[in-house]
Design a protein around this motif. Structure first.
Motif, mmCIF file in Angstrom:
data_model
loop_
_atom_site.group_PDB
_atom_site.id
_atom_site.type_symbol
_atom_site.label_atom_id
_atom_site.label_comp_id
_atom_site.label_asym_id
_atom_site.label_seq_id
_atom_site.Cartn_x
_atom_site.Cartn_y
_atom_site.Cartn_z
ATOM 1 N N LEU A 19 0.833 -1.200 0.000
ATOM 2 C CA LEU A 19 0.000 0.000 0.000
ATOM 3 C C LEU A 19 0.876 1.262 0.000
ATOM 4 C CD1 LEU A 19 -3.028 1.179 0.515
ATOM 5 C CD2 LEU A 19 -2.137 1.488 2.819
ATOM 6 N N ILE A 20 1.887 1.262 0.842
ATOM 7 C CA ILE A 20 2.810 2.398 0.895
ATOM 8 C C ILE A 20 3.483 2.588 -0.464
ATOM 9 C CG2 ILE A 20 4.977 3.214 1.938
ATOM 10 C CD1 ILE A 20 3.975 1.835 4.574
ATOM 11 N N PHE A 21 3.914 1.498 -1.071
ATOM 12 C CA PHE A 21 4.549 1.563 -2.393
ATOM 13 C C PHE A 21 3.569 2.083 -3.449
ATOM 14 C CE2 PHE A 21 5.840 -0.526 -6.417
ATOM 15 C CZ PHE A 21 7.058 0.121 -6.583
ATOM 16 N N GLU A 22 2.321 1.625 -3.400
ATOM 17 C CA GLU A 22 1.305 2.076 -4.354
ATOM 18 C C GLU A 22 1.053 3.579 -4.247
ATOM 19 O OE1 GLU A 22 -2.099 -0.349 -3.485
ATOM 20 O OE2 GLU A 22 -1.145 -2.165 -4.297
ATOM 21 N N THR A 40 8.756 -6.082 18.822
ATOM 22 C CA THR A 40 8.024 -5.913 17.566
ATOM 23 C C THR A 40 8.412 -7.040 16.624
ATOM 24 O OG1 THR A 40 7.286 -4.321 15.898
ATOM 25 C CG2 THR A 40 9.665 -4.408 16.334
ATOM 26 N N ASP A 41 7.589 -7.261 15.617
ATOM 27 C CA ASP A 41 7.856 -8.343 14.664
ATOM 28 C C ASP A 41 8.408 -7.847 13.329
ATOM 29 O OD1 ASP A 41 6.930 -10.169 16.526
ATOM 30 O OD2 ASP A 41 4.910 -10.266 15.671
ATOM 31 N N PHE A 42 7.916 -6.691 12.880
ATOM 32 C CA PHE A 42 8.283 -6.221 11.543
ATOM 33 C C PHE A 42 8.599 -4.731 11.546
ATOM 34 C CE2 PHE A 42 5.036 -9.536 11.143
ATOM 35 C CZ PHE A 42 5.745 -10.495 10.445
ATOM 36 N N PHE A 43 9.576 -4.349 10.757
ATOM 37 C CA PHE A 43 9.826 -2.957 10.407
ATOM 38 C C PHE A 43 9.427 -2.804 8.947
ATOM 39 C CE2 PHE A 43 13.614 -1.339 13.202
ATOM 40 C CZ PHE A 43 12.782 -1.269 14.307
ATOM 41 N N ILE A 44 8.697 -1.748 8.654
ATOM 42 C CA ILE A 44 8.473 -1.333 7.274
ATOM 43 C C ILE A 44 9.171 0.008 7.143
ATOM 44 C CG2 ILE A 44 6.803 -0.656 5.512
ATOM 45 C CD1 ILE A 44 4.761 -2.473 6.953
ATOM 46 N N ILE A 45 10.065 0.107 6.188
ATOM 47 C CA ILE A 45 10.836 1.329 5.987
ATOM 48 C C ILE A 45 10.540 1.848 4.582
ATOM 49 C CG2 ILE A 45 13.136 2.368 5.982
ATOM 50 C CD1 ILE A 45 14.048 -0.186 7.595
ATOM 51 N N SER A 46 10.267 3.152 4.490
ATOM 52 C CA SER A 46 9.996 3.764 3.194
ATOM 53 C C SER A 46 10.580 5.166 3.154
ATOM 54 C CB SER A 46 8.487 3.846 2.950
ATOM 55 O OG SER A 46 8.212 4.514 1.731
ATOM 56 N N THR A 47 11.064 5.536 1.991
ATOM 57 C CA THR A 47 11.527 6.898 1.763
ATOM 58 C C THR A 47 10.345 7.727 1.267
ATOM 59 O OG1 THR A 47 13.732 6.111 1.196
ATOM 60 C CG2 THR A 47 13.155 8.333 0.463
ATOM 61 N N PRO A 116 15.796 -10.935 8.116
ATOM 62 C CA PRO A 116 15.437 -11.324 6.747
ATOM 63 C C PRO A 116 14.525 -10.273 6.106
ATOM 64 C CG PRO A 116 15.038 -13.123 8.299
ATOM 65 C CD PRO A 116 15.352 -11.907 9.110
ATOM 66 N N ILE A 117 14.690 -10.063 4.825
ATOM 67 C CA ILE A 117 13.826 -9.162 4.063
ATOM 68 C C ILE A 117 12.659 -9.982 3.544
ATOM 69 C CG2 ILE A 117 13.637 -7.712 2.011
ATOM 70 C CD1 ILE A 117 16.636 -7.043 2.418
ATOM 71 N N LEU A 118 11.430 -9.596 3.931
ATOM 72 C CA LEU A 118 10.244 -10.318 3.502
ATOM 73 C C LEU A 118 9.679 -9.779 2.200
ATOM 74 C CD1 LEU A 118 8.266 -10.733 6.838
ATOM 75 C CD2 LEU A 118 9.705 -12.397 5.671
ATOM 76 N N TRP A 119 9.832 -8.485 1.980
ATOM 77 C CA TRP A 119 9.288 -7.864 0.786
ATOM 78 C C TRP A 119 10.077 -6.596 0.515
ATOM 79 C CZ3 TRP A 119 6.852 -3.397 -0.955
ATOM 80 C CH2 TRP A 119 6.152 -3.510 -2.158
ATOM 81 N N LYS A 120 10.301 -6.306 -0.760
ATOM 82 C CA LYS A 120 11.101 -5.129 -1.107
ATOM 83 C C LYS A 120 10.638 -4.614 -2.465
ATOM 84 C CE LYS A 120 15.939 -3.765 -1.365
ATOM 85 N NZ LYS A 120 17.309 -4.230 -1.187
ATOM 86 N N ALA A 121 10.581 -3.303 -2.601
ATOM 87 C CA ALA A 121 10.252 -2.680 -3.882
ATOM 88 C C ALA A 121 11.130 -1.458 -4.065
ATOM 89 C CB ALA A 121 8.780 -2.282 -3.919
ATOM 90 N N GLU A 122 11.773 -1.391 -5.191
ATOM 91 C CA GLU A 122 12.587 -0.237 -5.533
ATOM 92 C C GLU A 122 11.751 0.695 -6.399
ATOM 93 O OE1 GLU A 122 15.707 0.328 -4.451
ATOM 94 O OE2 GLU A 122 15.810 -1.593 -3.417
#
Length: 123
Positions: A19-22, A40-47, A116-122
């Motif tokens: 959603l953040i990527f979209e 915590t379980d997950f970090f989501i990082i976005s620029t 581990p990286i679970l999902w990534k979008a450039e």
């Protein structure tokens, strides 16, 4: 049962990242911290590209959390001119919305390189 819970949590974290990527989040990544920490379980990082972009993403994250019945426990707030990094704590998921400058300086991916990286979008 635990495997199903972990699968559901993973799916929610990855769906939020998508959603953040979209919505034009850049270099979005989901880190799996479950084996490294208990808080915590997950970090989501976005620029983000601007404070307006950051505010828009915060609104979309809030709507996503409401739809998934996830409480936002804490949202770091600063003066608009200082919005280099916004942290949104959702308990099992912590979202980091960072300017390019802040992301390069803090380099969370390097700091948490064992995750581990679970999902990534450039973008």
């Amino acid at each position: 049962m635990d495997d199903m819970l972990h699968t559901k949590e993973t799916e929610i974290a990855c769906n939020l990242a998508k959603l953040i990527f979209e919505h034009k989040g850049q270099r979005v990544v989901v880190l799996d911290l479950r084996s490294l920490h208990t808080w915590t379980d997950f970090f989501i990082i976005s620029t983000v590209t601007s404070s307006t972009h950051q505010q828009g993403l915060q609104r979309h994250i809030k709507e996503f959390a409401q739809a998934e019945h996830i409480d936002i426990l804490r949202r770091q707030r600063k003066a608009p001119a200082e919005d280099e990094w916004t942290l949104i704590d959702m308990g099992t998921i912590v979202v980091h919305l960072m300017t390019e400058k802040a992301r390069m300086f803090y380099d969370l991916e390097r700091l948490w390189s064992e995750a581990p990286i679970l999902w990534k979008a450039e973008s």
